[in-house]
Design an enzyme around this catalytic site. Structure first.
Site, PDB file in Angstrom:
ATOM      1  N   SER A 185     -42.699  34.966 -41.907  1.00  0.00           N
ATOM      2  CA  SER A 185     -41.736  34.999 -43.007  1.00  0.00           C
ATOM      3  C   SER A 185     -42.386  34.661 -44.336  1.00  0.00           C
ATOM      4  O   SER A 185     -41.765  34.832 -45.376  1.00  0.00           O
ATOM      5  CB  SER A 185     -40.640  33.956 -42.767  1.00  0.00           C
ATOM      6  OG  SER A 185     -40.010  34.169 -41.545  1.00  0.00           O
ATOM      7  N   GLU A 224     -39.619  44.397 -43.951  1.00  0.00           N
ATOM      8  CA  GLU A 224     -40.570  44.298 -45.062  1.00  0.00           C
ATOM      9  C   GLU A 224     -41.956  44.633 -44.522  1.00  0.00           C
ATOM     10  O   GLU A 224     -42.363  44.052 -43.506  1.00  0.00           O
ATOM     11  CB  GLU A 224     -40.606  42.867 -45.621  1.00  0.00           C
ATOM     12  CG  GLU A 224     -39.716  42.638 -46.811  1.00  0.00           C
ATOM     13  CD  GLU A 224     -39.806  41.198 -47.324  1.00  0.00           C
ATOM     14  OE1 GLU A 224     -40.004  41.038 -48.524  1.00  0.00           O
ATOM     15  OE2 GLU A 224     -39.665  40.255 -46.534  1.00  0.00           O
ATOM     16  N   ASN A 270     -37.535  36.325 -48.567  1.00  0.00           N
ATOM     17  CA  ASN A 270     -37.522  34.865 -48.421  1.00  0.00           C
ATOM     18  C   ASN A 270     -37.919  34.130 -49.696  1.00  0.00           C
ATOM     19  O   ASN A 270     -37.581  32.961 -49.862  1.00  0.00           O
ATOM     20  CB  ASN A 270     -38.403  34.440 -47.248  1.00  0.00           C
ATOM     21  CG  ASN A 270     -37.733  34.792 -45.940  1.00  0.00           C
ATOM     22  OD1 ASN A 270     -36.520  34.706 -45.826  1.00  0.00           O
ATOM     23  ND2 ASN A 270     -38.510  35.216 -44.968  1.00  0.00           N
ATOM     24  N   HIS A 309     -42.367  42.485 -41.132  1.00  0.00           N
ATOM     25  CA  HIS A 309     -41.392  41.395 -41.202  1.00  0.00           C
ATOM     26  C   HIS A 309     -39.964  41.890 -40.970  1.00  0.00           C
ATOM     27  O   HIS A 309     -39.339  42.482 -41.848  1.00  0.00           O
ATOM     28  CB  HIS A 309     -41.511  40.704 -42.575  1.00  0.00           C
ATOM     29  CG  HIS A 309     -40.593  39.543 -42.745  1.00  0.00           C
ATOM     30  ND1 HIS A 309     -39.973  39.247 -43.929  1.00  0.00           N
ATOM     31  CD2 HIS A 309     -40.194  38.597 -41.868  1.00  0.00           C
ATOM     32  CE1 HIS A 309     -39.226  38.175 -43.767  1.00  0.00           C
ATOM     33  NE2 HIS A 309     -39.339  37.760 -42.533  1.00  0.00           N
TER      34      HIS A 309
HETATM   35  P1  NAD Z   1     -38.549  30.663 -32.346  1.00  0.00           P
HETATM   36  O1  NAD Z   1     -38.784  29.201 -32.467  1.00  0.00           O
HETATM   37  O2  NAD Z   1     -37.215  31.160 -31.880  1.00  0.00           O
HETATM   38  O3  NAD Z   1     -39.656  31.350 -31.378  1.00  0.00           O
HETATM   39  C1  NAD Z   1     -41.015  31.125 -31.480  1.00  0.00           C
HETATM   40  C2  NAD Z   1     -41.612  31.453 -30.118  1.00  0.00           C
HETATM   41  O4  NAD Z   1     -43.054  31.437 -30.227  1.00  0.00           O
HETATM   42  C3  NAD Z   1     -41.241  30.420 -29.036  1.00  0.00           C
HETATM   43  O5  NAD Z   1     -40.698  31.089 -27.910  1.00  0.00           O
HETATM   44  C4  NAD Z   1     -42.597  29.773 -28.696  1.00  0.00           C
HETATM   45  O6  NAD Z   1     -42.718  29.371 -27.340  1.00  0.00           O
HETATM   46  C5  NAD Z   1     -43.553  30.932 -29.030  1.00  0.00           C
HETATM   47  N1  NAD Z   1     -44.932  30.502 -29.195  1.00  0.00           N
HETATM   48  C6  NAD Z   1     -45.427  29.407 -29.856  1.00  0.00           C
HETATM   49  N2  NAD Z   1     -46.766  29.364 -29.747  1.00  0.00           N
HETATM   50  C7  NAD Z   1     -47.123  30.443 -29.025  1.00  0.00           C
HETATM   51  C8  NAD Z   1     -48.379  30.948 -28.553  1.00  0.00           C
HETATM   52  N3  NAD Z   1     -49.524  30.302 -28.818  1.00  0.00           N
HETATM   53  N4  NAD Z   1     -48.392  32.080 -27.836  1.00  0.00           N
HETATM   54  C9  NAD Z   1     -47.248  32.733 -27.543  1.00  0.00           C
HETATM   55  N5  NAD Z   1     -46.037  32.317 -27.953  1.00  0.00           N
HETATM   56  C10 NAD Z   1     -45.982  31.178 -28.669  1.00  0.00           C
HETATM   57  O7  NAD Z   1     -38.905  31.261 -33.786  1.00  0.00           O
HETATM   58  P2  NAD Z   1     -38.429  32.659 -34.430  1.00  0.00           P
HETATM   59  O8  NAD Z   1     -37.236  32.402 -35.284  1.00  0.00           O
HETATM   60  O9  NAD Z   1     -38.404  33.704 -33.373  1.00  0.00           O
HETATM   61  O10 NAD Z   1     -39.642  32.924 -35.446  1.00  0.00           O
HETATM   62  C11 NAD Z   1     -40.829  33.572 -35.024  1.00  0.00           C
HETATM   63  C12 NAD Z   1     -41.519  34.187 -36.231  1.00  0.00           C
HETATM   64  O11 NAD Z   1     -40.609  35.106 -36.862  1.00  0.00           O
HETATM   65  C13 NAD Z   1     -41.926  33.186 -37.313  1.00  0.00           C
HETATM   66  O12 NAD Z   1     -43.138  33.589 -37.888  1.00  0.00           O
HETATM   67  C14 NAD Z   1     -40.783  33.276 -38.302  1.00  0.00           C
HETATM   68  O13 NAD Z   1     -41.140  32.887 -39.591  1.00  0.00           O
HETATM   69  C15 NAD Z   1     -40.480  34.776 -38.232  1.00  0.00           C
HETATM   70  N6  NAD Z   1     -39.146  35.164 -38.687  1.00  0.00           N
HETATM   71  C16 NAD Z   1     -38.068  34.392 -38.399  1.00  0.00           C
HETATM   72  C17 NAD Z   1     -36.815  34.786 -38.852  1.00  0.00           C
HETATM   73  C18 NAD Z   1     -35.587  33.961 -38.548  1.00  0.00           C
HETATM   74  O14 NAD Z   1     -34.519  34.211 -39.135  1.00  0.00           O
HETATM   75  N7  NAD Z   1     -35.659  33.002 -37.642  1.00  0.00           N
HETATM   76  C19 NAD Z   1     -36.645  35.983 -39.568  1.00  0.00           C
HETATM   77  C20 NAD Z   1     -37.785  36.782 -39.799  1.00  0.00           C
HETATM   78  C21 NAD Z   1     -39.032  36.365 -39.360  1.00  0.00           C
END
Ligand code: NAD
Length: 291
Positions: free
Chosen positions: A119, A152, A190, A140
């Site tokens: 993000s 994005e 963001n 993204h």
């Molecule tokens: P989340 O906490 O729901 O999921 C993250 C996942 O990554 C978890 O299942 C965790 O076990 C896994 N993980 C951590 N370390 C790891 C590794 N070494 N190998 C494999 N898996 C691993 O978080 P999320 O909301 O899904 O966010 C994930 C990404 O998406 C981030 O970079 C976040 O910024 C981005 N993002 C989030 C949103 C949102 O609204 N939440 C929107 C767009 C982008």
């Protein structure tokens, strides 16, 4: 390049959504996370969300079965070695992402494009951890992935045009719309959205309004479909805080200082919907404001 197979790293709320839309669009997907529990939960969530799409006549039962059959869970990152495109979507933490990227590169064929769903983190810096910065970019998605129209696309300083065009073709095959963003902290959406959420946290912290009045004010007064605190819970408060820190560090401007109340919620493990409690408590039938 014609992309046929996609590797998704991180099966959290975003990763499972990405696997979901990729599989329905006909890509073979390998979905990786740290534990079998995380993978099992992700597959269950994907199925539940597809069942909902079938019940709304958005997809057919046959689409769902074909989509589910295209997703292979994998604990070992070596399984990503067949991917034409990798989308890293693990926790929003640069050290974690660096380790993941360095760990997968040796398994990937030369042609594989590597992307991150980050993000906010610098695409150029993440790309520098690979052997192919020209084949690395930001991909993204918005949350929830199956519903949100925008992706994005962020070029790092070295990203080549072929990589950009290949990713753009994937966005189009998903039926989504791409917005091109330059690689500066938090990109477009963001950069604008998260400081607004942070300001809502300050409004709460300073007692200008409570959770319900702040969310109602922005829903009814600014015509936002969700209030900023409700939205923060939906995104994940850890992710919101991580993005504020990237803005604060990356732009070196005090206007991006994270609200201490947001920091406190994250320290408590009250991360929003995904942990059952944030600015609202989700453990009962209806969400109840926590302040
Ligand atoms: P989340 O906490 O729901 O999921 C993250 C996942 O990554 C978890 O299942 C965790 O076990 C896994 N993980 C951590 N370390 C790891 C590794 N070494 N190998 C494999 N898996 C691993 O978080 P999320 O909301 O899904 O966010 C994930 C990404 O998406 C981030 O970079 C976040 O910024 C981005 N993002 C989030 C949103 C949102 O609204 N939440 C929107 C767009 C982008």
């Amino acid at each position: 390049m014609d992309i046929k197979t996609v590797g998704v790293i991180g099966a959290g709320q975003m990763g499972n959504g990405i696997a979901h839309v990729m599989a329905l669009a006909g890509y073979d997907v390998t979905l990786n996370d740290l534990s079998q529990d995380a993978l099992t939960a992700a597959l269950a969530k994907i199925e539940k969300n597809m069942v909902r799409q079938v019940s709304r006549n958005l997809i057919t039962e046959a689409d769902m079965q074909a989509g589910l059959a295209r997703i292979s869970p994998a604990l070992d990152v070596a399984a990503l070695g067949t991917a034409d495109l990798v989308i890293e979507s693990a926790t929003e933490n640069e050290d974690i992402k660096n380790k993941i990227i360095e760990g997968i590169v040796p398994h990937l064929p030369e042609h594989t494009i590597i992307t991150s769903n980050t993000s906010s983190i610098s695409i150029t810096r993440l790309a520098a951890r690979t052997d192919r910065p020209e084949k690395f970019m930001g991909f993204h998605f918005m949350n929830p992935v199956p519903l949100m129209q925008l992706v994005e696309l962020i070029r790092g300083i070295a990203t080549d045009d072929e990589t950009y065009q290949s990713c753009l073709a994937v966005v189009e095959k998903l039926g989504k719309t791409a917005a091109s963003a330059e690689d500066f902290p938090a990109f477009i959406v963001n950069r604008i959205l998260i400081p607004m959420i942070n300001e809502a946290c300050y409004t709460l912290y300073e007692g200008v309004g409570n959770v319900a009045s702040i969310d109602n004010a922005m829903k009814l007064g600014a015509n936002h479909p969700m209030g900023p605190l409700e939205l923060a819970d939906f995104i994940g408060l850890d992710t919101c805080l991580a993005i504020m820190n990237v803005l604060h560090d990356g732009l070196a401007d005090t206007k991006y200082r994270p609200c201490p109340l947001l920091t406190k919620y994250v320290a408590a493990g009250w991360l929003g919907r995904k942990t059952g409690r944030g600015f609202y408590d989700y453990r009962g039938d209806v969400p109840v404001p926590t302040r």
